[in-house]
Design a protein around this motif. Structure first.
Motif, PDB file in Angstrom:
ATOM      1  N   PHE A   2      33.129  24.964  29.946  1.00 10.15           N
ATOM      2  CA  PHE A   2      34.015  24.020  28.880  1.00 10.15           C
ATOM      3  C   PHE A   2      33.900  22.421  29.033  1.00 10.15           C
ATOM      4  CE2 PHE A   2      37.736  23.837  26.617  1.00 10.15           C
ATOM      5  CZ  PHE A   2      38.089  25.300  25.934  1.00 10.15           C
TER       6      PHE A   2
ATOM      7  N   GLY B 221      33.553  26.803  45.964  1.00  2.00           N
ATOM      8  CA  GLY B 221      31.957  26.454  45.636  1.00  2.00           C
ATOM      9  C   GLY B 221      31.384  27.436  45.179  1.00  2.00           C
ATOM     10  N   PHE B 222      30.184  27.499  45.015  1.00  2.00           N
ATOM     11  CA  PHE B 222      29.031  28.654  44.470  1.00  2.00           C
ATOM     12  C   PHE B 222      28.238  28.967  45.623  1.00  2.00           C
ATOM     13  CE2 PHE B 222      30.587  25.672  41.021  1.00  2.00           C
ATOM     14  CZ  PHE B 222      31.037  26.374  40.400  1.00  2.00           C
TER      15      PHE B 222
ATOM     16  N   PRO C  78      36.966  17.508  49.045  1.00  2.00           N
ATOM     17  CA  PRO C  78      38.264  18.276  48.676  1.00  2.00           C
ATOM     18  C   PRO C  78      38.693  17.725  47.178  1.00  2.00           C
ATOM     19  CG  PRO C  78      38.584  16.993  50.851  1.00  2.00           C
ATOM     20  CD  PRO C  78      37.178  16.478  50.349  1.00  2.00           C
ATOM     21  N   VAL C  79      39.202  18.658  46.452  1.00  2.00           N
ATOM     22  CA  VAL C  79      39.421  18.264  45.098  1.00  2.00           C
ATOM     23  C   VAL C  79      40.363  17.024  44.894  1.00  2.00           C
ATOM     24  CG1 VAL C  79      40.499  19.796  43.087  1.00  2.00           C
ATOM     25  CG2 VAL C  79      39.117  20.882  44.659  1.00  2.00           C
ATOM     26  N   GLU C  80      41.202  16.867  45.570  1.00  2.00           N
ATOM     27  CA  GLU C  80      42.095  15.807  45.328  1.00  2.00           C
ATOM     28  C   GLU C  80      41.259  14.562  45.160  1.00  2.00           C
ATOM     29  OE1 GLU C  80      42.635  17.774  47.935  1.00  2.00           O
ATOM     30  OE2 GLU C  80      42.983  16.770  49.726  1.00  2.00           O
TER      31      GLU C  80
ATOM     32  N   PRO D 298      37.722  24.117  48.573  1.00  2.00           N
ATOM     33  CA  PRO D 298      37.015  24.444  47.431  1.00  2.00           C
ATOM     34  C   PRO D 298      36.233  25.550  47.882  1.00  2.00           C
ATOM     35  CG  PRO D 298      37.040  22.053  47.855  1.00  2.00           C
ATOM     36  CD  PRO D 298      38.043  22.681  48.716  1.00  2.00           C
TER      37      PRO D 298
ATOM     38  N   PRO E 132      31.348  34.430  38.849  1.00  2.00           N
ATOM     39  CA  PRO E 132      32.465  34.597  37.714  1.00  2.00           C
ATOM     40  C   PRO E 132      32.397  33.490  36.645  1.00  2.00           C
ATOM     41  CG  PRO E 132      32.936  34.628  40.212  1.00  2.00           C
ATOM     42  CD  PRO E 132      31.778  34.216  40.073  1.00  2.00           C
TER      43      PRO E 132
ATOM     44  N   PHE F 136      38.027  21.786  39.242  1.00  2.00           N
ATOM     45  CA  PHE F 136      38.633  22.860  39.474  1.00  2.00           C
ATOM     46  C   PHE F 136      37.639  24.002  39.285  1.00  2.00           C
ATOM     47  CE2 PHE F 136      42.504  20.287  38.376  1.00  2.00           C
ATOM     48  CZ  PHE F 136      43.139  20.808  39.478  1.00  2.00           C
ATOM     49  N   SER F 137      36.649  24.084  38.523  1.00  2.00           N
ATOM     50  CA  SER F 137      35.362  24.886  38.724  1.00  2.00           C
ATOM     51  C   SER F 137      34.891  25.120  40.062  1.00  2.00           C
ATOM     52  CB  SER F 137      34.296  24.342  37.612  1.00  2.00           C
ATOM     53  OG  SER F 137      33.244  25.154  37.821  1.00  2.00           O
ATOM     54  N   LEU F 138      34.724  23.891  40.763  1.00  2.00           N
ATOM     55  CA  LEU F 138      34.072  24.101  42.181  1.00  2.00           C
ATOM     56  C   LEU F 138      35.309  24.583  42.956  1.00  2.00           C
ATOM     57  CD1 LEU F 138      31.819  22.591  44.195  1.00  2.00           C
ATOM     58  CD2 LEU F 138      33.583  20.795  44.538  1.00  2.00           C
ATOM     59  N   MET F 139      36.594  24.128  42.628  1.00  2.00           N
ATOM     60  CA  MET F 139      37.639  24.788  43.647  1.00  2.00           C
ATOM     61  C   MET F 139      37.693  26.369  43.339  1.00  2.00           C
ATOM     62  SD  MET F 139      41.477  23.485  43.827  1.00  2.00           S
ATOM     63  CE  MET F 139      42.529  24.636  43.089  1.00  2.00           C
ATOM     64  N   TRP F 140      37.451  26.870  42.235  1.00  2.00           N
ATOM     65  CA  TRP F 140      37.944  28.353  42.047  1.00  2.00           C
ATOM     66  C   TRP F 140      36.394  29.025  42.291  1.00  2.00           C
ATOM     67  CZ3 TRP F 140      42.352  29.399  43.317  1.00  2.00           C
ATOM     68  CH2 TRP F 140      43.535  28.601  43.018  1.00  2.00           C
ATOM     69  N   GLY F 141      35.388  28.433  42.355  1.00  2.00           N
ATOM     70  CA  GLY F 141      33.966  28.941  42.357  1.00  2.00           C
ATOM     71  C   GLY F 141      33.763  29.808  41.140  1.00  2.00           C
ATOM     72  N   ASN F 142      34.186  29.126  39.929  1.00  2.00           N
ATOM     73  CA  ASN F 142      34.186  29.936  38.749  1.00  2.00           C
ATOM     74  C   ASN F 142      33.585  28.847  37.776  1.00  2.00           C
ATOM     75  OD1 ASN F 142      34.936  30.929  35.905  1.00  2.00           O
ATOM     76  ND2 ASN F 142      36.341  32.049  37.059  1.00  2.00           N
ATOM     77  N   LEU F 143      32.693  29.514  37.121  1.00  2.00           N
ATOM     78  CA  LEU F 143      31.908  28.630  36.159  1.00  2.00           C
ATOM     79  C   LEU F 143      32.720  28.046  34.648  1.00  2.00           C
ATOM     80  CD1 LEU F 143      28.144  29.586  36.514  1.00  2.00           C
ATOM     81  CD2 LEU F 143      29.280  27.369  37.112  1.00  2.00           C
ATOM     82  N   THR F 144      33.724  28.697  34.485  1.00  2.00           N
ATOM     83  CA  THR F 144      34.362  28.424  33.303  1.00  2.00           C
ATOM     84  C   THR F 144      34.569  27.065  33.057  1.00  2.00           C
ATOM     85  OG1 THR F 144      35.356  30.696  33.467  1.00  2.00           O
ATOM     86  CG2 THR F 144      36.281  29.191  31.854  1.00  2.00           C
TER      87      THR F 144
ATOM     88  N   LEU G 176      40.189  14.381  41.514  1.00  2.00           N
ATOM     89  CA  LEU G 176      41.510  14.141  40.637  1.00  2.00           C
ATOM     90  C   LEU G 176      41.839  12.763  40.803  1.00  2.00           C
ATOM     91  CD1 LEU G 176      43.689  17.302  41.374  1.00  2.00           C
ATOM     92  CD2 LEU G 176      41.925  16.889  39.896  1.00  2.00           C
TER      93      LEU G 176
ATOM     94  N   GLN H  64      32.886  24.424  34.044  1.00  2.00           N
ATOM     95  CA  GLN H  64      31.622  23.827  33.693  1.00  2.00           C
ATOM     96  C   GLN H  64      31.295  24.098  32.295  1.00  2.00           C
ATOM     97  OE1 GLN H  64      28.423  23.428  36.445  1.00  2.00           O
ATOM     98  NE2 GLN H  64      29.725  23.692  38.294  1.00  2.00           N
TER      99      GLN H  64
END
Lengths: 132, 100
Positions: free
Chosen positions: B61, A40-41, B3-5, A38, A64, B49-57, B8, B59
């Motif tokens: 959504f 993270g931020f 971890p993301v899993e 992950p 982003p 998945f927002s945490l995994m990719w470091g993208n706020l989209t 999930l 959150q």
């Protein structure tokens, strides 16, 4: 569908839910190695501020994110429709006349006035208002 | 960082609990609560998945999903109210007049 056919296709809901969880868990764990660590931020990132920027599509955030102004407006309309629907479903009609809608404490409308007040009770000769 | 899993797996468990509730409950309020569990399972996925990719989209959504869930509950409780008025009960199996 006859009773015998219904019983033939009936499955145990608990078993179905557990089986689905088993399948999902199997897929997740088998593909866990493919997930990246992950990202993270950033520690100093203001998450709520950035979400606010995203909601109004301002584009000044440091994390982003896409813009969601159109979605924000559409969801607002959907909430408005839901509120109107709830009021429509909650009102009670009798012979085309609304007898109860948005009155306090479940009081009924008597001759256009909310029952339970001193004036309407005196006019209608009611002892008390409400549904009880 | 978790971890993301694991997120999930949590999401899958919450979804399956909701599915079990939808399949077994006859009380319309419990039914609605189970649907909410399933919606919140989707929210956990979005945030993971927002945490995994470091993208706020994701959150952002998830916030929209929460708003839609609120709208769904408003209409759902209105329907339950009508169900109670017409059938004197909130058993979802009673409303069978539109069943094929």
């Amino acid at each position: 569908m006859s009773d015998s056919e219904e019983s033939a296709v009936a499955i145990n809901p608990g078993a179905a839910a557990v089986a689905l969880f088993g399948v999902l868990a199997g897929i997740i764990l088998s593909s866990a190695a493919g997930f990246p660590t992950p990202a993270g931020f950033p520690a100093d990132a203001a998450i709520v501020t950035n979400i606010g920027y995203a909601l109004f599509d301002i584009g000044e955030g440091t994390v982003p994110v896409e813009g969601f102004l159109a979605t924000f407006l559409i969801i607002g309309i959907a909430l408005d429709v839901a509120l109107d629907s709830a009021v429509y479903l909650a009102k009670r009609e009798d012979d085309g006349t609304i007898i109860s809608a948005l009155t306090g404490g479940g009081n009924e409308v008597v001759d256009g006035e909310v029952a339970g007040t001193a004036d309407t009770e005196a006019e209608a000769g009611l002892d008390h208002g409400g549904d009880d | 960082m978790v971890p993301v899993e694991y997120y999930l797996l949590l999401s899958s468990a919450v979804f399956c609990i909701g599915l079990y509730g939808v399949l077994t409950r006859r009380n319309a309020l419990y039914f609605l609560m189970s649907v909410e569990l399933m919606l919140n399972a989707a929210n956990i996925n979005l945030i993971a998945f927002s945490l995994m990719w470091g993208n706020l989209t994701g959150q952002t959504f998830a916030l929209f999903t929460i708003a839609l869930a609120a709208a769904e509950v408003a209409v759902g409780i209105g329907i339950i109210l009508v169900l109670y008025r017409n059938f004197g009960d909130i058993d979802v199996m009673d409303a069978a007049t539109m069943r094929w």
